[in-house]
Design an enzyme around this catalytic site. Sequence first.
Site, PDB file in Angstrom:
ATOM      1  CG  ASP A 433     -27.770 -16.057  -1.512  1.00 15.38           C
ATOM      2  OD1 ASP A 433     -28.049 -17.201  -1.114  1.00 15.38           O
ATOM      3  OD2 ASP A 433     -26.712 -15.776  -2.090  1.00 15.38           O
ATOM      4  CE  LYS A 434     -25.067 -19.870   4.311  1.00 13.17           C
ATOM      5  NZ  LYS A 434     -23.612 -19.589   4.241  1.00 13.17           N
ATOM      6  NE  ARG A 833     -19.734 -22.177   0.717  1.00 11.87           N
ATOM      7  CZ  ARG A 833     -20.817 -21.961  -0.025  1.00 11.87           C
ATOM      8  NH1 ARG A 833     -21.830 -21.311   0.487  1.00 11.87           N
ATOM      9  NH2 ARG A 833     -20.885 -22.376  -1.267  1.00 11.87           N
ATOM     10  CG  ASP A 915     -24.377 -22.798   2.309  1.00 14.07           C
ATOM     11  OD1 ASP A 915     -24.080 -23.223   1.181  1.00 14.07           O
ATOM     12  OD2 ASP A 915     -23.765 -21.886   2.874  1.00 14.07           O
ATOM     13  NE  ARG A1028     -27.710 -29.356   1.898  1.00 14.09           N
ATOM     14  CZ  ARG A1028     -26.433 -29.354   1.569  1.00 14.09           C
ATOM     15  NH1 ARG A1028     -26.020 -28.633   0.534  1.00 14.09           N
ATOM     16  NH2 ARG A1028     -25.543 -30.030   2.253  1.00 14.09           N
ATOM     17  CG  ASN A1057     -27.634 -18.734  -6.564  1.00 14.25           C
ATOM     18  OD1 ASN A1057     -27.078 -17.640  -6.682  1.00 14.25           O
ATOM     19  ND2 ASN A1057     -27.579 -19.426  -5.451  1.00 14.25           N
TER      20      ASN A1057
END
Length: 1464
Positions: A433-434, A833, A915, A1028, A1057
């Site tokens: 994940d980022k 973001r 993102d 996304r 998530n």
Amino acid sequence: MALSVDSSRYRWQWRVRDGLPQSPSEATPLLSPEEGAQNYNLAQQRVVFPNNDVFHQDWAKVSRRYSGNRICTTKYTLFTFLPQNLLEQFHRWANLYFLFLVILNWMPSMEVFHREITMLPLAIVLFITMVKDGIEDFKRHRLDREINCSNIQIYERKEQSYTQKCWKDVQVGDFIQMQCNEIIPADILLLFSSDPSGICHLETSNLDGETNLKQRCVVKGFTQQEVQFRPEGFHNIIVCEKPNNHLNRFKGYMEHLDQSRTGFGSESLLLRGCTIRNTKVAVGIVIYAGHETKAMLNNSGPRYKRSKIERHMNTDIFFCIGILFLMCLTGAVGHSLWNGTFAEHPPFDVPDAEGNFLPLALGGFYTFLTMIILLQILIPISLYVSIELVKLGQVFFLHNDLDLYDEETHLSIQCRALNITEDLGQIQYIFSDKTGTLTENKMVFRRCTIMGHEYSHQENAKRLETPEELDSDSEEWTQYRCLSFPARRDQGPATIRGQGGSQPLRSQSARARIQGHWRQRSGGRCEISQPPVAFSSSIEKDVTPDKNLLTKVRDAALWLETLSDSRPAKPSLSTTSSTADFFLALTICNSVTVSTTAEPRQRVTVPPSTKALVTSLEKIQQLFRRLKLSSLSQSFSTTAPSDVDLGERLGANMPTTDSEERDDASVSSGGYSTDGGSRSSTWEQGDILGVGPGASLEEVLQDPALGLAGPEVCYEAESPDEAALVHAARAYSFTLVSRTPKQVTVRLPQGACLTFDVLCTLEFDSVRKRMSVVVRHPLTGEIIVYTKGADCVIMDLLEDPACATDADVEKKVRKIRAQTQRHLDLYARDGLRTLCIAKKILSEEDFQRWASFRREAEASLNNRDELLVETAQHLENQLILLGATGIEDRLQEGVPDTVAALQEAGIRLWVLTGDKQQTAVNIAYACRLLDQKDTVYSINTESQETCESILNLVLEEVKQLHGPQKPDHKLPGFFRLPSATPPPTSGAAVPEVGLVIDGKTLNAIFQGKLEEKFLELTQYCRSVLCCRSTPLQKSMLVKLARDRLRAMTLSIGDGANDVSMIQAADIGIGISGQEGMQAVMSSDFAISHFRHLKKLLLVHGHWCYSRLARMVAYYFYKNVGYVNLLFWYQFFCGFSGSTMIDYWQLIFFNLFFTSLPPLVFGVLDKDVSMETLLALPELYKSGQNSECYNLLTFWISMADAFYQSLVCFFIPYLAYKDSDIDIFTFGTPINTVSLATILLHQAMEMKTWTIIHGLVLAGSFLMYFVVSLLYNATCVTCNSPINPYWVMEGQLSDPTFYLVCLLTPVVALLPRYFLLALQGTYGKSLILKAQKIDQLPMDKRELEIQSWRSRQRPATVPGEAQPTHRPGPPAPEPSFRASTPKSSSPVEFKYKEDWVLPGERSSGDHIRDDPCSRDSWAKVSSGEHLLLEPSRMMASGAYSSGQTNSNRPFSQGSHRRSQSSVTI
């Protein structure tokens, strides 16, 4: 089943006639009386009757069908422990195999050993496992008993009061009364709260690890109650869904006397295990109890994963079974042939009672079974126990590694899966994940755009560049908190004027302790220390305002003041009104809870009085009229610095121009405004102090609304984005003061407070990707919808400009959108973001109509979620764009170095994030996931045909660059990039390939069955970036690589998530960050920072794999080599199953003499030092290729075992040939030399020598002699008629014994020593080279490592990246695009225009036809970002300035419909 409730209906009607209260006014009738639910289906829904006098009969009838609240997490009882545990242990086929051998040995015709001796090894293994399981289960039993006996207040119907009972006595339908700091015993529907607003605060750290407080509200209709809740006055039936494990999903309705219904959801459900906070008393009714609660349904226990070595080991065990079968078959055939050589039956062949002899075939079958018993240790039963012990030792050293300990949060690495430590050394793919994983998840407000005007906040950016300075002087600034316009409230105005000083103006709050997860167990009502507030570090809270925006906020504050006099007839597009709405949206549109910093934290719910509001507005208006507003340069801030001359700091007498014209000019020139004085006018210092005729600022400050603030408030946010936006609004003096379910109070810059009535809140979800709040404006009475969300969603929901009646308005709206979109793209390029802010004004009639639909959807049990989403879509449309924000999520320390090291180690890193694409791309460049020299392909399309065509085209181009690939046969389906083969086009260095893809393209790939082409393309890519992407897509990608490529995968994330992705991988790693502990609780390992992954994999992973792999191979060698001694002896005893070694010696050999050295080897051995492994990451590839343990090494070990057994048997045989020694005298030297050979073999395998290694090896050998001497001296009749009495003592007096013991191990180990010498001299293994480097002195070692790295990477090594701040994106060549219509047919790449450089025409055909084109292709593509995405129609003139600037790559948003970049 159906349940009739007619009896309760009559009781309802009887009590209504007696004048009992009617149903609550909020209830919405959905069904007519004849449609009322007279019967309930308990198989599909849960019906809860309250335990009071009215419904006691129905409650007694129904509650028996539901689970009680007593929990039992133990696996066994006192009576089932022995049989159930044995049954579980015999699920292991190895235990079952040895049980079969024990049964065989009890048959007289096949008895080889004493029956009791045969049972001993299996009994020991079963007993040890049984004791371990029993201790663990007893601990669970004690914990269950402690929980079940906890106290709680339960309503007693007979006594008409609450009595103290145990948790285990709670049943569904009971009324429970809880107090502050008590733990909730069951899933309870909230009916009463001592809070006047009907709010109950929960701490859910026991469930998800999140320390910030959550709000739960009383069911609609029960908010306005008396001081105490009356259970006897509750006359409703509750119908809800069946028990399930969805923590955040719950739906049901409450049926009233008139058959009307009131819907409720998860916002009213108190979950078991949570703790009541900041609420004095809460009362509810039990919905789910015991094992039916959501917390218990989510407690599935640890997952069992099989490591790769274990799977390979099972295969090798089958090979051992094959070897055992061949050896037993040889013995059976040999026994039959040997017996056939006798003319008459030999004396040892005893007939049965009837004088009959066994047939040769039956005798051979019995011999076959006898040989299985004799050679049983060929299958290493002790290997399983040894592996478990070794993994415990490895986990111990992992847990105590100080380099993996986080001093800030006081957390060390957590090993939640003990059986897959060795897989850490074989990872081939990492899925990360980022947000929160690569970044800190500390959201910092950086920039914003309002109505097309961009505010860059350069001063804030400068402050963030030097966080150390900010922290060092933060104590000095904490005294200036909670300030109001235009001066501080903490001190008098005389202190504002200071002598010099140039401290930048900023909003500063008290320093917060660094967020950590200190999970403490709450007990009863005792007070415990509160955890720190999440997302409240100084770097997140403090925002330095932008000077230009401060002027706009001043005008907006004055505009808000005029709203009390006149109500606007229609929405205004002015910058002033939009600025006010923008900051009101930031303050209101969230779920942030306001509380004080007192211990325990107290929620702020009471807004300031209305009188203070009116008085403050009047005095602020009078003040502004006396001020020289035309010369203002700085209006106000949340704080004002001390000892600062604002006039000197901002500059005096600067020229001014129209703000809108300046902003438009800044947009056309690049979109960045500055904080220079040329953009601002000045505000005289005397004006700031309110020096004017007839008024002073002291008069204004005497107002209650502007008085001294109370305890400092803190914001409890569920996400860092919300906290960042609220802190940003507070920096501009739009301060969130209090929040209740019905009202939100905001303090304006003047100090006045506005209280908005909250009519409805639409929470954020991953489907809508937005959040909305419906409020009634206190001044105008308008119903306003404030919405914030992802730009790709909000931009599609805006009102169509063509609907505007005025052409000028339409033109202005289009211009605002174009400029906002440009700013969004600029923010994304900077790695920020982005969120869009919008609003909508509703009429009273439209809102009432929508609210009716909303209540109907909330009260629905079927398709409730779909109906709620549908009603939200009806509201969230035709929005008016207010602006957008850019929030920075900075990289964690050490991320770039870690990513570079992992890529050097041969690990392919995929980043899966939700993102925006350009934001993720810039983060990828910052963390060195992508390099400036890489060729990066971006694929964005929704069409399956287009996606297939683009994949084919990109594959063709990449294959031309890299040449054809050949599958790696070691890893089926895994393609290997040719490292030494130059590209067929030229000798130039070929750039690495990166791939960027979005969620819509992933949908096209999965739905169009294009997975194979996608995976083939990814094999050429050094890294893949998926933007996304949804949680489901993340897990699908992990499974795709795991199953199709059959590669070892690792997933790492920090939020809820990421749970599905973590669980899908071979190894899941959770980061205990800012988003709770969901990822940690679902993971196999938990770390504090991404940088810890470097040492975890490259060092501990390599060591764990190397140790365990070589230990397993050694175990197979040891057992096969020892068992072969018995097999060779069968050729000299007629295959009778006899042994030349005593039975106890056979048992002690594996149990004591050779058990400790492999354990020490598996826990402590280090083939390469830590420093070398970190300096040379490519050493990790040995684990990826399974060099230490594979099919070849297994068979080499088997061949070596056979050779050594031959030597250890036949050298003593030849030495004692034709002598008169007895059988045990012959077997003792064989046993001795075999032990010496096996221990010396272990010594040759050890790469690290410590005192422990030497003591264990020498001690094992000495133990053999001590035990043998004692056993042979005391055992006189242990094995009649042949006994081992005084055998060892006799051997020690024989010189032949010493000669055999010295000569045999040398001959046995000579081939292996020779092979090791050849490998060390001529071997090309990286591990061998690294071992040689470790033997060098420190200075020479460093030089050799540098020389190694220069040979491995002849190109220029990328510079060190900034550990905290993201460097700017690379300056690539003009964008390289292949754009296709969104709804068009498959792309035909045969035209010149298919591949175009902006400002230059170049076709793909020319590239392929021109013999020199491939060189130029490699040059052009190096460092570029290739965008392959569907085109949109371009609005004329929308980007006139952007089209001429070909040096700036332009990123198109996927949501754009009416404008685009240059499209061919």
